[in-house]
Scaffold this motif. Structure first.
Motif, PDB file in Angstrom:
ATOM      1  N   TYR A  75      -1.420  16.879  10.812  1.00  0.00           N
ATOM      2  CA  TYR A  75      -1.033  15.558  10.322  1.00  0.00           C
ATOM      3  C   TYR A  75      -1.628  15.274   8.941  1.00  0.00           C
ATOM      4  O   TYR A  75      -1.113  14.427   8.212  1.00  0.00           O
ATOM      5  N   VAL A  76      -2.693  15.968   8.575  1.00  0.00           N
ATOM      6  CA  VAL A  76      -3.254  15.806   7.232  1.00  0.00           C
ATOM      7  C   VAL A  76      -2.293  16.403   6.202  1.00  0.00           C
ATOM      8  O   VAL A  76      -2.050  15.830   5.148  1.00  0.00           O
ATOM      9  N   ARG A  77      -1.701  17.550   6.559  1.00  0.00           N
ATOM     10  CA  ARG A  77      -0.709  18.151   5.675  1.00  0.00           C
ATOM     11  C   ARG A  77       0.502  17.226   5.541  1.00  0.00           C
ATOM     12  O   ARG A  77       1.048  17.058   4.450  1.00  0.00           O
ATOM     13  N   THR A  78       0.895  16.610   6.659  1.00  0.00           N
ATOM     14  CA  THR A  78       2.002  15.662   6.597  1.00  0.00           C
ATOM     15  C   THR A  78       1.663  14.513   5.644  1.00  0.00           C
ATOM     16  O   THR A  78       2.485  14.119   4.818  1.00  0.00           O
ATOM     17  N   ALA A  79       0.431  14.008   5.779  1.00  0.00           N
ATOM     18  CA  ALA A  79       0.020  12.888   4.926  1.00  0.00           C
ATOM     19  C   ALA A  79       0.092  13.287   3.452  1.00  0.00           C
ATOM     20  O   ALA A  79       0.528  12.514   2.604  1.00  0.00           O
ATOM     21  N   LYS A  80      -0.322  14.516   3.149  1.00  0.00           N
ATOM     22  CA  LYS A  80      -0.227  14.984   1.760  1.00  0.00           C
ATOM     23  C   LYS A  80       1.229  15.077   1.330  1.00  0.00           C
ATOM     24  O   LYS A  80       1.592  14.684   0.222  1.00  0.00           O
ATOM     25  N   ALA A  81       2.068  15.596   2.222  1.00  0.00           N
ATOM     26  CA  ALA A  81       3.483  15.759   1.884  1.00  0.00           C
ATOM     27  C   ALA A  81       4.171  14.412   1.696  1.00  0.00           C
ATOM     28  O   ALA A  81       5.203  14.321   1.049  1.00  0.00           O
ATOM     29  N   LYS A  82       3.588  13.361   2.290  1.00  0.00           N
ATOM     30  CA  LYS A  82       4.148  12.026   2.103  1.00  0.00           C
ATOM     31  C   LYS A  82       3.856  11.494   0.712  1.00  0.00           C
ATOM     32  O   LYS A  82       4.306  10.410   0.355  1.00  0.00           O
ATOM     33  N   GLY A  83       3.044  12.241  -0.046  1.00  0.00           N
ATOM     34  CA  GLY A  83       2.739  11.810  -1.407  1.00  0.00           C
ATOM     35  C   GLY A  83       1.602  10.804  -1.472  1.00  0.00           C
ATOM     36  O   GLY A  83       1.500  10.040  -2.423  1.00  0.00           O
ATOM     37  N   LEU A  84       0.741  10.794  -0.453  1.00  0.00           N
ATOM     38  CA  LEU A  84      -0.383   9.855  -0.451  1.00  0.00           C
ATOM     39  C   LEU A  84      -1.511  10.410  -1.311  1.00  0.00           C
ATOM     40  O   LEU A  84      -1.653  11.616  -1.476  1.00  0.00           O
ATOM     41  N   SER A  85      -2.337   9.504  -1.830  1.00  0.00           N
ATOM     42  CA  SER A  85      -3.475   9.930  -2.638  1.00  0.00           C
ATOM     43  C   SER A  85      -4.515  10.601  -1.744  1.00  0.00           C
ATOM     44  O   SER A  85      -4.561  10.345  -0.538  1.00  0.00           O
ATOM     45  N   THR A  86      -5.332  11.445  -2.350  1.00  0.00           N
ATOM     46  CA  THR A  86      -6.390  12.131  -1.593  1.00  0.00           C
ATOM     47  C   THR A  86      -7.275  11.111  -0.898  1.00  0.00           C
ATOM     48  O   THR A  86      -7.706  11.317   0.244  1.00  0.00           O
ATOM     49  N   LYS A  87      -7.544  10.009  -1.587  1.00  0.00           N
ATOM     50  CA  LYS A  87      -8.394   8.958  -1.034  1.00  0.00           C
ATOM     51  C   LYS A  87      -7.800   8.439   0.276  1.00  0.00           C
ATOM     52  O   LYS A  87      -8.501   8.216   1.248  1.00  0.00           O
ATOM     53  N   ARG A  88      -6.504   8.250   0.259  1.00  0.00           N
ATOM     54  CA  ARG A  88      -5.840   7.722   1.442  1.00  0.00           C
ATOM     55  C   ARG A  88      -5.739   8.786   2.538  1.00  0.00           C
ATOM     56  O   ARG A  88      -5.892   8.488   3.723  1.00  0.00           O
ATOM     57  N   VAL A  89      -5.477  10.014   2.129  1.00  0.00           N
ATOM     58  CA  VAL A  89      -5.360  11.104   3.106  1.00  0.00           C
ATOM     59  C   VAL A  89      -6.676  11.256   3.869  1.00  0.00           C
ATOM     60  O   VAL A  89      -6.702  11.351   5.097  1.00  0.00           O
ATOM     61  N   ILE A  90      -7.788  11.229   3.123  1.00  0.00           N
ATOM     62  CA  ILE A  90      -9.089  11.399   3.785  1.00  0.00           C
ATOM     63  C   ILE A  90      -9.555  10.079   4.391  1.00  0.00           C
ATOM     64  O   ILE A  90      -9.883   9.999   5.565  1.00  0.00           O
ATOM     65  N   GLY A  91      -9.555   9.035   3.587  1.00  0.00           N
ATOM     66  CA  GLY A  91     -10.145   7.760   3.996  1.00  0.00           C
ATOM     67  C   GLY A  91      -9.433   7.092   5.149  1.00  0.00           C
ATOM     68  O   GLY A  91     -10.057   6.401   5.941  1.00  0.00           O
ATOM     69  N   ILE A  92      -8.147   7.298   5.280  1.00  0.00           N
ATOM     70  CA  ILE A  92      -7.437   6.611   6.359  1.00  0.00           C
ATOM     71  C   ILE A  92      -6.974   7.602   7.430  1.00  0.00           C
ATOM     72  O   ILE A  92      -7.351   7.507   8.578  1.00  0.00           O
ATOM     73  N   HIS A  93      -6.207   8.606   7.002  1.00  0.00           N
ATOM     74  CA  HIS A  93      -5.635   9.495   8.019  1.00  0.00           C
ATOM     75  C   HIS A  93      -6.676  10.379   8.701  1.00  0.00           C
ATOM     76  O   HIS A  93      -6.675  10.526   9.912  1.00  0.00           O
ATOM     77  N   THR A  94      -7.552  10.983   7.921  1.00  0.00           N
ATOM     78  CA  THR A  94      -8.501  11.915   8.512  1.00  0.00           C
ATOM     79  C   THR A  94      -9.687  11.197   9.136  1.00  0.00           C
ATOM     80  O   THR A  94     -10.096  11.514  10.249  1.00  0.00           O
ATOM     81  N   LEU A  95     -10.212  10.215   8.418  1.00  0.00           N
ATOM     82  CA  LEU A  95     -11.441   9.557   8.879  1.00  0.00           C
ATOM     83  C   LEU A  95     -11.235   8.869  10.218  1.00  0.00           C
ATOM     84  O   LEU A  95     -12.073   8.965  11.112  1.00  0.00           O
ATOM     85  N   ARG A  96     -10.111   8.201  10.356  1.00  0.00           N
ATOM     86  CA  ARG A  96      -9.850   7.469  11.589  1.00  0.00           C
ATOM     87  C   ARG A  96      -9.948   8.401  12.809  1.00  0.00           C
ATOM     88  O   ARG A  96     -10.536   8.056  13.824  1.00  0.00           O
ATOM     89  N   ASN A  97      -9.425   9.600  12.672  1.00  0.00           N
ATOM     90  CA  ASN A  97      -9.489  10.560  13.782  1.00  0.00           C
ATOM     91  C   ASN A  97     -10.872  11.178  13.924  1.00  0.00           C
ATOM     92  O   ASN A  97     -11.335  11.433  15.024  1.00  0.00           O
ATOM     93  N   SER A  98     -11.523  11.416  12.776  1.00  0.00           N
ATOM     94  CA  SER A  98     -12.825  12.077  12.812  1.00  0.00           C
ATOM     95  C   SER A  98     -13.884  11.179  13.430  1.00  0.00           C
ATOM     96  O   SER A  98     -14.867  11.662  13.980  1.00  0.00           O
ATOM     97  N   LEU A  99     -13.689   9.870  13.318  1.00  0.00           N
ATOM     98  CA  LEU A  99     -14.745   8.962  13.759  1.00  0.00           C
ATOM     99  C   LEU A  99     -14.749   8.718  15.269  1.00  0.00           C
ATOM    100  O   LEU A  99     -15.670   8.114  15.789  1.00  0.00           O
ATOM    101  N   ILE A 100     -13.725   9.205  15.962  1.00  0.00           N
ATOM    102  CA  ILE A 100     -13.678   8.967  17.410  1.00  0.00           C
ATOM    103  C   ILE A 100     -14.921   9.535  18.122  1.00  0.00           C
ATOM    104  O   ILE A 100     -15.617   8.805  18.806  1.00  0.00           O
ATOM    105  N   PRO A 101     -15.243  10.826  17.934  1.00  0.00           N
ATOM    106  CA  PRO A 101     -16.452  11.323  18.603  1.00  0.00           C
ATOM    107  C   PRO A 101     -17.729  10.667  18.077  1.00  0.00           C
ATOM    108  O   PRO A 101     -18.668  10.451  18.842  1.00  0.00           O
ATOM    109  N   VAL A 102     -17.754  10.327  16.791  1.00  0.00           N
ATOM    110  CA  VAL A 102     -18.957   9.721  16.216  1.00  0.00           C
ATOM    111  C   VAL A 102     -19.203   8.338  16.811  1.00  0.00           C
ATOM    112  O   VAL A 102     -20.326   8.000  17.196  1.00  0.00           O
TER     113      VAL A 102
END
Lengths: 307, 353
Positions: A205-232
């Protein structure tokens, strides 16, 4: 969700009885006689001993003592220590200090641990990443009492930045102990956040987010972080429970009159009622923290359903 | 159909200007490699094709043939490191998308403005390709919020419209559902809705039906075909499925070990294949129009991309192999205007079809 919560709260009941029973049994088999210990070297009159034993029900068999204790707890009476001070009073004075210490430590964990972990994850393989990995490994490897004494010597004595003992300066005197208390979990959180982020950055889904033309900030800060923070987030919730009760060593090193110290002192002087009272309270805190984790999981990850 | 009047906004692409006469996509001599500890994986070695308006091009190949990776490079979503574009050119409507990096000399994708807006991608497994923690409405709406600055509410409204367009039933209710709450086919429709939302001129569909069962596969392909007829967009279909190719493609590029083996119109590839590899692919599937006693698999396995055999990469598995194949890489021989094959013996191969 509602039914799930009710079931979970009902589960508290057997856990409560099991925990108190075990605690009671452990205190019962502690070597030594608390009554004799009261008077030190000077022996007490046998009549006095008998009177005290009767007063604290120490002359009765184990199961009877337990029954009396539980009945009183149900009525809201946690008993008294041997000096006649109600256990609820001890908790009332020591709990606020422990709560402040725990919340401060928690804040350190979230702010420092999470930030370090996320930055390390984004810069995987770079200098900062290695720095975080090595420093957290060192913190994890050193026992907390060593860290505590080292912090006292360096920041308290040598540099004189923080008070090293007691609770005279309010929150300020809690800063150094909170940092020591937080250190271990902080290291774990930094590593957990880093690993989780690195893993999620490889997700489809991170690749999808990039393909959507989102900025790196948004790809990491919203798409990736939200999922990464579940175990944390779930680790943090468990840890909040642990912090409330796990500060025995830190509170003793820094001489803070919190719950941990109270339990420590009571264990040393064989004040069974105090130990059981506080420990039971901590069991309840822990159970609530665990329930919080499970509910939090469902909120953070929509794929999880309650049954 | 889109109107033929080209607006000024349509011609602007970041700091570049579009050539209205140029084809949608022109890929030339594209090389992609992965620099890993074990060495250099040469994933793409000279891909080239041209995609015109309203055309469907199938990029056909086994797993590891470089078909996905080359399109990640075209989109600019290659994982760097370890992946690098080392050579080649990709033009979108005449605008060159790749430019050499100052230090490394590898090629960077320098026109991020095309991503999602003009060239969109549909991925294989929608369950993992959609973000599990956001609703589908949020994820489709994100295109409008980020690229068109719409409010949350307006974006959601547009998301519902898009879901209607890809024929997701009761879109209004389903807009707040999460990806895992959809069936495989519906999830793929969500992916397509997301890709289509900003009216891209090119859609790159990376095995869009591989994760689906056969009846749903044809529904999705029909949907793509229909949407393409409506919008006149170009479609690049990355697949290993010959049945899908036969159904929708206008032309085909056959890839093997990151190289073009054969390219041609759909008729030519299916009825007068001029490369042993294409021929092998045809023989290995059941076809209703050709009676075969038995299916013949292609013997051997695809080459290790860390160590591609010298000469023609297909020669260890080829029935037509001659000594020359082991040392010399065959160029692409033109058979007729649109049909070409990278085989020294293409004439003999074609006779046997």
């Amino acid at each position: 969700m509602g039914r799930y919560l009710i079931r979970r709260v009902l589960q508290f009941i057997p856990v409560f009885f099991g925990a108190t029973f075990l605690l009671f049994a452990l205190v019962f088999v502690m070597p030594g006689d608390p009554i004799r210990a009261l008077s030190g070297d000077k022996p007490l009159e046998p009549a006095v001993i008998e009177a005290l034993q009767e007063r604290y029900n120490l002359d009765k068999p184990f199961y009877q003592q337990y029954a009396i204790y539980i009945t009183n707890v149900m009525k809201g009476d946690f008993g008294t220590d041997f000096r006649g001070r109600p256990v609820s009073d001890i908790m009332k004075t020591s709990l606020p200090i422990t709560v402040r210490l725990a919340l401060l430590a928690f804040a350190f964990e979230v702010v420092i641990g999470l930030t370090a972990g996320v930055i390390a994850g984004v810069r995987k393989g770079k200098f900062f990443d290695s720095l975080v990995l090595i420093s957290t490994l060192i913190v994890i490897a050193i026992p907390i009492f060593v860290l505590g004494f080292m912090a006292q010597i360096v920041f308290g004595l040598k540099l004189g930045w923080f008070p090293i003992s007691g609770y005279r300066d309010g929150i300020y005197s809690l800063l150094l102990p909170a940092m020591v208390l937080a250190s271990l979990s902080l290291a774990y959180i930094a590593r957990l956040a880093r690993t989780s982020l690195v893993e999620n950055l490889r997700a489809d889904y991170v690749r999808t987010a990039k393909a959507k033309g989102l900025s790196t900030k948004r790809v990491i800060g919203i798409h990736t972080l939200r999922n990464s923070l579940i175990p944390v987030a779930t680790y943090l919730a468990v840890d909040l429970g642990a912090l409330m009760g796990g500060a025995i060593i830190t509170e003793t090193i820094f001489n803070l009159p919190g719950l941990g110290r109270a339990v420590f002192d009571a264990t040393r002087s064989q004040e069974g009622t105090v130990v059981i009272g506080i420990a039971t309270f901590l069991v309840i805190v822990y159970m609530i923290a665990n329930l919080l984790v499970d509910v939090l999981y469902g909120i953070l990850d929509p794929r999880i359903r309650y049954e | 159909m889109k109107t033929n009047v080209i607006s000024e906004a349509d011609l602007k692409l970041g700091r570049y200007r579009i050539d209205p006469e140029a084809p949608l996509l022109e890929v030339e001599d594209l090389h992609v490699e992965f620099r890993i500890e074990d060495g250099i994986v040469k994933a793409v070695n000279g891909l080239a094709y041209t995609l015109g308006k309203g055309e469907t091009l199938a990029v056909l190949g086994e797993s590891g043939s470089g078909k996905s990776v080359s399109h990640h490079a075209i989109m600019g979503i290659l994982d760097t490191p370890p992946g690098y574009v080392t050579k080649g050119s990709v033009k979108f409507r005449g605008v060159e998308l790749l430019a050499p990096h100052k230090k490394t000399g590898t090629l960077d994708h320098v026109v991020p403005e095309i991503r999602g807006t003009r060239v969109a991608m549909v991925f294989q497994d929608a369950l993992t390709a959609l973000n599990p923690v956001f609703t589908v409405g949020w994820q489709i709406g994100e295109m409008f919020r980020v690229h068109e600055g719409l409010s949350r509410k307006a974006a959601k409204q547009r998301a519902i419209e898009m879901m209607d367009r890809v024929k997701i039933p009761s879109a209004k209710e389903r807009v707040n559902s999460y990806p895992h709450e959809f069936s495989g086919g519906m999830r793929q429709r969500v992916m397509i809705a997301m890709a289509l939302s900003l009216d891209p001129e090119v859609i790159i569909a990376d095995e869009p039906t591989t994760a689906l069962d056969v009846t749903v596969q044809s529904q999705i392909m029909d949907l793509l075909k229909e949407l393409q007829q409506d919008t006149g967009m170009g479609l690049v279909l990355i697949t290993h499925d010959l049945a899908v190719v036969a159904e929708v493609a206008d032309s085909v590029v056959v890839m093997y070990a990151g190289r073009r083996m054969e390219k041609g119109g759909i008729e030519e590839i299916f009825h007068s294949a001029a490369h042993p590899y294409t021929l092998g692919l045809m023989k290995s599937i059941a076809r209703p129009d050709v009676h075969l006693e038995r299916l013949e698999p292609i013997m051997g396995s695809p080459p290790d991309l860390l160590d591609i055999p010298p000469g023609c990469p297909f020669h260890p598995r080829c029935e037509y192999v001659i000594d020359r194949c082991r040392v010399e890489i065959p160029e692409l021989y033109a058979i007729d205007e649109h049909h070409s094959s990278a085989c020294f013996r293409w004439q003999e191969v074609q006779i046997h079809v």
